[in-house]
Design a protein around this motif. Structure first.
Motif, mmCIF file in Angstrom:
data_model
loop_
_atom_site.group_PDB
_atom_site.id
_atom_site.type_symbol
_atom_site.label_atom_id
_atom_site.label_comp_id
_atom_site.label_asym_id
_atom_site.label_seq_id
_atom_site.Cartn_x
_atom_site.Cartn_y
_atom_site.Cartn_z
ATOM 1 N N PHE A 155 -77.397 -46.271 61.066
ATOM 2 C CA PHE A 155 -76.238 -45.433 60.772
ATOM 3 C C PHE A 155 -75.281 -46.254 59.924
ATOM 4 O O PHE A 155 -74.531 -47.058 60.442
ATOM 5 C CB PHE A 155 -75.558 -44.971 62.064
ATOM 6 C CG PHE A 155 -76.443 -44.116 62.910
ATOM 7 C CD1 PHE A 155 -76.723 -42.814 62.547
ATOM 8 C CD2 PHE A 155 -77.025 -44.621 64.055
ATOM 9 C CE1 PHE A 155 -77.555 -42.031 63.325
ATOM 10 C CE2 PHE A 155 -77.855 -43.849 64.839
ATOM 11 C CZ PHE A 155 -78.124 -42.539 64.465
ATOM 12 N N PHE A 156 -75.347 -46.058 58.638
ATOM 13 C CA PHE A 156 -74.513 -46.845 57.741
ATOM 14 C C PHE A 156 -73.454 -45.937 57.125
ATOM 15 O O PHE A 156 -73.541 -44.713 57.216
ATOM 16 C CB PHE A 156 -75.368 -47.473 56.630
ATOM 17 C CG PHE A 156 -75.978 -46.441 55.722
ATOM 18 C CD1 PHE A 156 -77.195 -45.875 56.034
ATOM 19 C CD2 PHE A 156 -75.315 -46.014 54.584
ATOM 20 C CE1 PHE A 156 -77.739 -44.897 55.223
ATOM 21 C CE2 PHE A 156 -75.860 -45.025 53.767
ATOM 22 C CZ PHE A 156 -77.075 -44.475 54.094
ATOM 23 N N GLY A 157 -72.478 -46.554 56.502
ATOM 24 C CA GLY A 157 -71.460 -45.785 55.804
ATOM 25 C C GLY A 157 -71.159 -46.419 54.464
ATOM 26 O O GLY A 157 -71.402 -47.607 54.273
ATOM 27 N N GLN B 190 -78.169 -50.801 58.172
ATOM 28 C CA GLN B 190 -78.288 -50.286 59.542
ATOM 29 C C GLN B 190 -78.747 -48.831 59.535
ATOM 30 O O GLN B 190 -78.656 -48.140 58.516
ATOM 31 C CB GLN B 190 -76.943 -50.394 60.231
ATOM 32 C CG GLN B 190 -76.476 -51.830 60.324
ATOM 33 C CD GLN B 190 -75.553 -52.028 61.493
ATOM 34 O OE1 GLN B 190 -75.963 -51.897 62.635
ATOM 35 N NE2 GLN B 190 -74.318 -52.334 61.217
ATOM 36 N N LYS C 221 -80.174 -56.597 64.945
ATOM 37 C CA LYS C 221 -78.782 -57.051 64.975
ATOM 38 C C LYS C 221 -78.691 -58.536 65.337
ATOM 39 O O LYS C 221 -77.821 -59.252 64.851
ATOM 40 C CB LYS C 221 -77.970 -56.215 65.971
ATOM 41 C CG LYS C 221 -77.656 -54.827 65.434
ATOM 42 C CD LYS C 221 -76.730 -54.076 66.353
ATOM 43 C CE LYS C 221 -76.276 -52.785 65.695
ATOM 44 N NZ LYS C 221 -75.392 -52.009 66.544
ATOM 45 N N PHE D 100 -78.587 -56.417 55.185
ATOM 46 C CA PHE D 100 -78.953 -55.616 56.356
ATOM 47 C C PHE D 100 -78.466 -54.182 56.148
ATOM 48 O O PHE D 100 -77.287 -53.956 55.918
ATOM 49 C CB PHE D 100 -78.320 -56.231 57.615
ATOM 50 C CG PHE D 100 -78.662 -55.515 58.901
ATOM 51 C CD1 PHE D 100 -79.847 -54.810 59.049
ATOM 52 C CD2 PHE D 100 -77.809 -55.562 59.986
ATOM 53 C CE1 PHE D 100 -80.172 -54.163 60.231
ATOM 54 C CE2 PHE D 100 -78.108 -54.934 61.188
ATOM 55 C CZ PHE D 100 -79.297 -54.225 61.296
#
Lengths: 307, 467
Positions: A82-84, A80, A45, A78
């Motif tokens: 936990f992505f959406g 992550q 991050k 990037f």
């Protein structure tokens, strides 16, 4: 090149990153590994400019990420852990949005979308709602969103979690294709065998400290002044062990169940010369192989040694 | 500023518009509204009355559909992205804070804005009909003022709702809760405050002489009717709502903060309120501290509600010894506001005291006392923020507030002790005058502030260093 210098990040009563420094060259795939809570996600991050480090600098393509995060984002993708993805938008609509958001020129957007869909094997799903995609397809869509602007750097946090074996293998191939296109990737994963497939650098982090940053050659073989060889002989392995013990490039010798185990000092030339000498002296060689530490061995060696 | 990129080529605005303005909504919204307004004309009554009823229905629909529904959509816009974990992907794009602000305020609420446009058309038709029946200036003014006020109020509310999404620390808090506990009260406060002033200045018997029978309110020498003043007030504060949203977005996108923003807002608000003092020619010295009211309300408001993170304070302390870096990180609102309250109070008290000692013997000490209370409360409430577990902070703050500002004064009054020893407000003791009064009136408050800082300051410092 990504350059990180003396990075510090603090959570309440916990130092997540403690003076982390390293450099990643262009066109490489680096594996970021470490135990849970080691600071991997926080480091990623910080690299992506999503959080502001307490101290230290992150430079990406010459851009100071801390001072100019938005500028850095144009060179960065990037994904992550936990992505959406927007469930009420089609795959193509999602990619178009991110292409526009990353300021891809309007006339190049259709071509970029097609290229990205093809690269990720999603061409046939272009008009499907993302809520109708499988987990692996959603993962690929999220990667597509991160790379549709052709960033120089791609950071992926646990990209293979939740994927079936086929999807993981395909994901690894995708990473190699992206690297071949000149992208620099940093991948965090707990599945070390999978990282073995594509990583050419290893970053090990534990308790916020970087234990090791090293280049891997071949498949997870570390660069070293010596190399370990296993030579399978049809007979007399013990005798041959005694004979080679005195050879000048041989550092150590062992024998086990017909296998002659040598530690050789030197490079390819010395390895070739050793084999030639063995055969010329009549050694009954059945098999001859380089013994490699897997990335997992290397990781356990580093983490185990420090913990 | 690239206006084309901000509006026409804004990816977030285009994304939201494509999702919000579906063909079905574009067709059914006016059809539904037409039926609702058309029903008003069914009763057998004079047309003038029916038009008036229809206008009230339009205003009602505007409030519900435009403000409440739109406000909810705005409050959900970022919250839902955070819940669905798409917001971080958005943050990683090259979109600017301005593009996000426009995209969210005008995109996520596009359906409500469309509804307002349709209602605006109905309102125009109804106003025209009414003007034919009653061609008065009031009808004409209402035709313009009412929809403009509703639109400006809606947009201010949307901006505040999106901004609040970034400040929200409680993930379980619903958009509805945010809207009704924060957005609606705030916009209503701006509107009602201006309404209160206009009403007060126009209607109060004693002040009618000032404003005469014109029913105009004097504000910085400009005379305006009440409704126009209320609309002007909303228009004056709308840029601040936008600025607040832009600033919240910039902070979320890891941009540098604007350290001057909050003091500038307070000065602006103070100047706005101070403008009403011009309605009292010759008595301006009496109302000089009018500007202190919003300063104090906002100061204590933030002190009571702001969640000051000890990690944030630690970060400020550790900011490499650079004040520029500290300002960039963003100092808690309370720590800007309350020292400002204190400083303004002391300055106002000094001006008052120097200007007219005898006449102002009560008031200057009240002002100085407010400053001391501000300093005392700053450390008390910051200590609670940093030392008390988050779940109990709200109750602790409320208990402390009631204790020191209600219970203690009432108790001292009941037992009739020498108030000034424990009373947290400055006293007016007629028999004492001169420098002795300074000590008596402010001694207790000064001691309280000093004691609070001496006792809680080191504890707070330790807490900051240990996180």
């Amino acid at each position: 090149m990504i350059s990180v210098t003396d990075l510090v990040y603090r959570y309440p009563a916990h130092l997540a990153l403690d003076g982390v420094s390293f450099e990643l060259p262009r066109g490489s795939i680096s594996a970021l590994v470490g135990p849970n809570g080691a600071g991997k996600t926080t480091l990623m991050k910080c690299l992506a400019g999503l959080v502001r480090p307490w101290r230290g600098t992150v430079t990406l393509a010459g851009i100071d990420v801390v001072a100019s995060p938005r500028e850095a984002h144009r060179h960065l993708g990037f994904l992550q852990d936990f992505f959406g993805v927007w469930s009420d938008m089609t795959v193509e609509h999602c990619l178009v949005h991110f292409a526009r958001a990353q300021q891809v020129p309007q006339d190049q957007i259709p071509q970029r979308i097609q290229q990205t869909l093809a690269l990720l094997g999603l061409t046939e799903k272009a008009s499907a709602l993302s809520s109708h995609l499988s987990r692996g397809q959603r993962q690929r869509l999220a990667i597509g969103q991160a790379i549709v602007h052709r960033p120089e750097f791609l950071i992926l946090d646990e990209p293979a979690s939740g994927l079936d074996p086929e999807a993981r293998i395909e994901l690894g191939r995708t990473f190699l294709r992206l690297r071949d296109e000149g992208m620099t990737l940093l991948v965090s994963s707990h599945i070390l065998a999978e990282l073995d497939q594509y990583a050419d650098r290893l970053l090990v982090i534990q308790s916020g400290k970087l234990l090791q940053s090293e280049r891997l050659t071949g498949v997870a073989a570390k660069v070293s002044p010596h190399r370990d060889l296993d030579i399978v002989l049809s007979s007399e392995a013990a005798t041959w062990a005694d004979r080679v013990a005195g050879w000048e490039t041989v550092e150590a010798v062992g024998e086990s169940e017909g296998v002659l185990q040598l530690r050789l000092r030197g490079s390819d030339a010395e390895q070739v010369a050793l084999l030639a000498r063995l055969i010329s002296q009549g050694a009954p060689v059945l098999e001859y192989r380089l013994r490699e530490d897997s990335l997992q061995d290397r990781y356990l060696q580093l983490v185990g040694g420090k913990s | 500023m690239n206006l084309r990129r901000l509006f026409w080529d804004n990816p977030e605005l285009r994304r939201n518009l494509s999702l919000e303005l579906t063909a079905g909504r574009l067709l059914w919204t006016p059809a539904f509204l037409l039926v609702a307004v058309g029903l008003c004309f069914l009763p057998d009554q004079p047309v003038k009355d029916l038009v008036q009823i229809a206008q009230w229905v339009v205003v009602g629909l505007w409030m519900v559909g435009g403000m409440v529904w739109g406000g909810l959509r705005a409050a959900q816009s970022v919250r839902s992205e955070r819940t669905e974990r798409t917001w971080d992907s958005q943050r990683l794009t090259a979109m600017s804070a301005g593009e996000f602000a426009v995209g969210k305020v005008f995109g996520a609420t596009a359906h409500s804005l469309y509804l307002q446009v349709v209602l605006g058309c109905f309102w125009a038709v109804l106003s025209f009909m009414r003007f034919q029946l009653d061609p008065s200036e009031t009808t004409l003014r209402a035709a313009v003022i009412v929809p403009t006020t509703l639109v400006v109020g809606s947009i201010a509310l949307y901006s505040l709702m999106v901004a609040q999404s970034f400040l929200e620390t409680d993930p379980a808090r619903s958009a509805k809760s945010t809207l009704f506990s924060f957005g609606v009260p705030l916009v209503s406060a701006i509107y009602l405050a201006s309404h209160f002033w206009s009403d007060l200045l126009i209607e109060r018997q004693g002040w009618r002489a000032v404003v005469g029978d014109s029913k105009l309110v004097s504000w910085w020498g400009v005379s305006l009717p009440g409704p126009e003043l209320q609309l002007a007030s909303l228009l004056l504060f709308l840029p601040w709502a936008w600025f607040g949203l832009w600033r919240a977005l910039r902070r979320d996108l890891q941009h540098a903060d604007f350290p001057w923003a909050w003091p500038a807002f307070l000065v602006f608000t103070g100047a706005y309120v101070q403008g009403f003092s011009t309605a009292f020619p010759g008595e301006s010295s009496r109302v000089v501290p009018l500007c202190m009211i919003p300063l104090a309300v906002l100061g204590w408001g933030f002190l009571l509600t702001e969640n000051i993170d000890p990690m944030g304070l630690r970060r400020l302390v550790d900011a490499s010894g650079s004040w520029r870096e500290r300002l960039r990180l963003g100092i808690p609102f309370s720590w800007v506001t309350m020292p400002l309250v204190a400083a303004a109070s002391f300055v106002a008290a000094g001006v008052w005291w120097l200007g007219d000692w005898s006449d102002a013997s009560e008031f200057w000490s009240l002002l100085a006392g407010v400053g001391l209370i501000a300093l005392r409360d700053l450390i008390l409430f910051t200590w609670i923020s940093c030392r008390v577990p988050l779940a109990r902070q709200g109750l602790s703050r409320m208990a402390l507030l009631v204790g020191i500002h209600v219970f203690l004064p009432v108790l001292t009054m009941l037992v009739s002790v020498k108030f000034h020893l424990v009373w947290p407000y400055p006293q007016d003791i007629d028999e004492i005058d001169g420098p002795q009064m300074v000590l008596v009136n402010l001694g207790s408050l000064g001691a309280q502030a000093l004691l609070a800082w001496a006792v809680l300051g080191p504890s707070l410092w330790r807490r900051i260093r240990e996180v």
